[in-house]
Write a protein that holds these residues in place. Sequence first.
Motif, mmCIF file in Angstrom:
data_model
loop_
_atom_site.group_PDB
_atom_site.id
_atom_site.type_symbol
_atom_site.label_atom_id
_atom_site.label_comp_id
_atom_site.label_asym_id
_atom_site.label_seq_id
_atom_site.Cartn_x
_atom_site.Cartn_y
_atom_site.Cartn_z
ATOM 1 N N ASP A 155 6.068 5.306 -2.549
ATOM 2 C CA ASP A 155 5.046 5.090 -3.566
ATOM 3 C C ASP A 155 5.471 3.987 -4.542
ATOM 4 O O ASP A 155 5.732 4.250 -5.716
ATOM 5 N N GLU A 157 3.795 1.690 -6.021
ATOM 6 C CA GLU A 157 2.874 1.508 -7.145
ATOM 7 C C GLU A 157 3.086 2.563 -8.230
ATOM 8 O O GLU A 157 2.741 2.350 -9.384
ATOM 9 N N GLY A 158 3.663 3.704 -7.853
ATOM 10 C CA GLY A 158 3.882 4.781 -8.805
ATOM 11 C C GLY A 158 5.159 4.656 -9.622
ATOM 12 O O GLY A 158 5.377 5.421 -10.561
#
Length: 184
Positions: A155, A157-158
């Motif tokens: 992830d 983008e997280g």
Amino acid sequence: MTVDDEVVQQQVQRWLEQAVVGLGLCPFAAKPLQEKRVAIDVSRARGAEDLLNDLHQALCRIEETGLDKLETSLLVVPDMLQDFYDYNDFLDIADAVLQEGGWEGDIQIASFHPDYQFAGTEKSDHENFSNRAPYPIFHLLREDSLEQAIASHPDPEGIPERNIALLQDMDGEAIKALFPYCFE
């Protein structure tokens, strides 16, 4: 008072180990740090021309050194750019060096500063600590390595949101313990 290069390198190493890797602020930093493929170079520049020369040398070094020996490089600037806005302005010049030297697309610069402040935040907001370091630092990253690391992360983008939440949940004493140079 000028701090000895070795002390500067030790302080940056401690920041990398305790904050960047220790808190997981950069999930890609642990492996090259453990494998000793991270250079910490201290620039003693006191003027823009000398700093540009040091930046150019650091860029040449990362370009000329194999990935098995050097993954990433940190150019630490303890003697100038103490004002965050001056540092931020110099980033534009550093990016121009990348472009003029033909490194754009191969190497990028990540920025760290003791007074780092994201747009739209207050100086005391904990999320700013994700980019706070003991000194002004130009972090030279190989784009190919970064792209591979991002592709293998579940992830990417997280990561910023995770860092913001982590830092916002920390109490002031924990922040002071990890980032003492921001409170001196």
